[in-house]
Design a protein around this motif. Structure first.
Motif, mmCIF file in Angstrom:
data_model
loop_
_atom_site.group_PDB
_atom_site.id
_atom_site.type_symbol
_atom_site.label_atom_id
_atom_site.label_comp_id
_atom_site.label_asym_id
_atom_site.label_seq_id
_atom_site.Cartn_x
_atom_site.Cartn_y
_atom_site.Cartn_z
ATOM 1 N N ALA A 145 11.870 2.814 9.560
ATOM 2 C CA ALA A 145 11.802 3.193 8.146
ATOM 3 C C ALA A 145 11.234 2.053 7.294
ATOM 4 O O ALA A 145 10.493 2.300 6.346
ATOM 5 N N ARG A 146 11.565 0.826 7.638
ATOM 6 C CA ARG A 146 11.061 -0.310 6.860
ATOM 7 C C ARG A 146 9.537 -0.432 6.988
ATOM 8 O O ARG A 146 8.846 -0.694 6.012
ATOM 9 N N MET A 147 9.040 -0.249 8.188
ATOM 10 C CA MET A 147 7.590 -0.323 8.395
ATOM 11 C C MET A 147 6.897 0.826 7.661
ATOM 12 O O MET A 147 5.835 0.629 7.053
ATOM 13 N N ALA A 148 7.494 2.002 7.710
ATOM 14 C CA ALA A 148 6.926 3.150 6.996
ATOM 15 C C ALA A 148 6.918 2.893 5.490
ATOM 16 O O ALA A 148 5.948 3.232 4.790
ATOM 17 N N LYS A 149 7.994 2.266 4.986
ATOM 18 C CA LYS A 149 8.071 1.968 3.561
ATOM 19 C C LYS A 149 7.014 0.936 3.169
ATOM 20 O O LYS A 149 6.389 1.054 2.114
ATOM 21 N N LEU A 150 6.803 -0.070 4.033
ATOM 22 C CA LEU A 150 5.763 -1.061 3.782
ATOM 23 C C LEU A 150 4.379 -0.402 3.749
ATOM 24 O O LEU A 150 3.572 -0.675 2.870
ATOM 25 N N ALA A 151 4.125 0.483 4.702
ATOM 26 C CA ALA A 151 2.833 1.183 4.750
ATOM 27 C C ALA A 151 2.637 2.031 3.499
ATOM 28 O O ALA A 151 1.542 2.058 2.923
ATOM 29 N N LYS A 152 3.703 2.704 3.061
ATOM 30 C CA LYS A 152 3.620 3.549 1.867
ATOM 31 C C LYS A 152 3.362 2.693 0.620
ATOM 32 O O LYS A 152 2.535 3.044 -0.221
ATOM 33 N N ALA A 153 4.050 1.556 0.515
ATOM 34 C CA ALA A 153 3.850 0.662 -0.631
ATOM 35 C C ALA A 153 2.439 0.085 -0.630
ATOM 36 O O ALA A 153 1.805 -0.030 -1.683
ATOM 37 N N SER A 154 1.942 -0.262 0.548
ATOM 38 C CA SER A 154 0.581 -0.788 0.653
ATOM 39 C C SER A 154 -0.439 0.253 0.220
ATOM 40 O O SER A 154 -1.396 -0.054 -0.505
ATOM 41 N N GLU A 155 -0.235 1.476 0.656
ATOM 42 C CA GLU A 155 -1.148 2.562 0.273
ATOM 43 C C GLU A 155 -1.094 2.807 -1.231
ATOM 44 O O GLU A 155 -2.128 3.012 -1.874
ATOM 45 N N ARG A 156 0.110 2.752 -1.798
ATOM 46 C CA ARG A 156 0.262 2.945 -3.236
ATOM 47 C C ARG A 156 -0.462 1.843 -4.006
ATOM 48 O O ARG A 156 -1.115 2.110 -5.025
ATOM 49 N N LEU A 157 -0.383 0.618 -3.512
ATOM 50 C CA LEU A 157 -1.055 -0.504 -4.148
ATOM 51 C C LEU A 157 -2.571 -0.298 -4.161
ATOM 52 O O LEU A 157 -3.224 -0.477 -5.187
ATOM 53 N N VAL A 158 -3.116 0.129 -3.040
ATOM 54 C CA VAL A 158 -4.562 0.376 -2.958
ATOM 55 C C VAL A 158 -4.956 1.551 -3.853
ATOM 56 O O VAL A 158 -5.935 1.487 -4.600
ATOM 57 N N SER A 159 -4.170 2.630 -3.802
ATOM 58 C CA SER A 159 -4.479 3.816 -4.616
ATOM 59 C C SER A 159 -4.462 3.500 -6.104
ATOM 60 O O SER A 159 -5.350 3.927 -6.850
ATOM 61 N N CYS A 160 -3.460 2.751 -6.541
ATOM 62 C CA CYS A 160 -3.374 2.396 -7.961
ATOM 63 C C CYS A 160 -4.538 1.499 -8.380
ATOM 64 O O CYS A 160 -5.093 1.673 -9.464
ATOM 65 N N SER A 161 -4.909 0.583 -7.522
ATOM 66 C CA SER A 161 -6.026 -0.308 -7.842
ATOM 67 C C SER A 161 -7.339 0.468 -7.902
ATOM 68 O O SER A 161 -8.163 0.242 -8.797
ATOM 69 N N ALA A 162 -7.536 1.379 -6.970
ATOM 70 C CA ALA A 162 -8.749 2.212 -6.989
ATOM 71 C C ALA A 162 -8.756 3.093 -8.238
ATOM 72 O O ALA A 162 -9.799 3.277 -8.879
ATOM 73 N N ALA A 163 -7.587 3.627 -8.601
ATOM 74 C CA ALA A 163 -7.500 4.451 -9.810
ATOM 75 C C ALA A 163 -7.827 3.626 -11.050
ATOM 76 O O ALA A 163 -8.478 4.119 -11.980
ATOM 77 N N ASP A 164 -7.391 2.371 -11.070
ATOM 78 C CA ASP A 164 -7.721 1.496 -12.204
ATOM 79 C C ASP A 164 -9.231 1.299 -12.321
ATOM 80 O O ASP A 164 -9.768 1.258 -13.429
ATOM 81 N N ILE A 165 -9.898 1.178 -11.191
ATOM 82 C CA ILE A 165 -11.355 1.030 -11.220
ATOM 83 C C ILE A 165 -11.988 2.288 -11.807
ATOM 84 O O ILE A 165 -12.884 2.220 -12.647
ATOM 85 N N LEU A 166 -11.500 3.435 -11.367
ATOM 86 C CA LEU A 166 -12.067 4.697 -11.851
ATOM 87 C C LEU A 166 -11.783 4.932 -13.331
ATOM 88 O O LEU A 166 -12.535 5.644 -14.000
#
Length: 190
Positions: free
Chosen positions: A19-40
């Motif tokens: 679960a911890r690894m899954a949570k890390l992966a989810k947080a990492s994806e959220r970080l990338v998604s938010c940054s890409a959204a900021d660019i857009l």
């Protein structure tokens, strides 16, 4: 929320393995998604209105999409490399072993002490890697400074040599004039 037990070990809520690894992966994806959204969300038209012509302004939305896509791809790749390079999955696995309930009959005590020793070794190795990287960086900076100084010294030496050569030429020229004046017959009133 549970409090620490009197034995000194933390008895938090049970966490499913992985679960911890899954949570890390989810947080990492959220970080990338938010940054890409900021660019857009950026208003490129306002930012580049004075720098670009009308024809170039039409391609800004495509450029913005390309930038967000490229950023997301590179960020995902960098995150995956960091997880492998820093051995995050292994660390989380050892952490899960360490945080297992000591009263759980399926959790061998030897594994927990070994996991703790491995974790301490990993921390020591990471500290040494950090120091080594810092030293490498300082060495690179010093080499760069040394090269700049050597280049500066060579340029100064060349200027000094040029000035010495000019001084030698000028001195020779003055000496030649003096010698010519001395040996020329003087014009006296005859």
């Amino acid at each position: 929320m549970e409090m620490p037990s009197t034995s000194g070990s933390w008895q938090g809520p049970a966490v499913e393995k992985g679960a911890r690894m899954a949570k890390l992966a989810k947080a990492s994806e959220r970080l990338v998604s938010c940054s890409a959204a900021d660019i857009l969300k950026q208003d490129f038209e306002a930012l580049f209105a004075t720098a670009l012509t009308g024809n170039d302004m039409h391609s800004l939305s495509q450029m913005k999409t390309w930038m967000a896509s490229t950023f997301a791809d590179r960020a995902h790749r960098a995150q995956a490399e960091a997880i492998v390079d820093q051995q995050i999955a292994e660390f989380i696995s050892r952490l899960e072993v360490q945080l297992q309930d000591p009263n759980d009959p399926t959790a061998p005590a030897d594994d927990m002490s070994q996991a703790m020793a491995d974790l301490q070794d990993s921390v020591r190795v990471q500290e040494k890697r950090g120091r080594l990287q810092m030293l490498r960086s300082q060495i690179e900076q010093q080499e760069l400074c040394n090269k700049k100084q050597a280049d500066s010294n060579m340029a100064m030496s060349a200027r000094m040599q040029a000035a010495k050569s000019k001084l030698d030429r000028d001195t020779s020229g003055l000496m030649a004039e003096l010698c010519e004046d001395r040996f020329l017959p003087t014009r006296s009133a005859a």
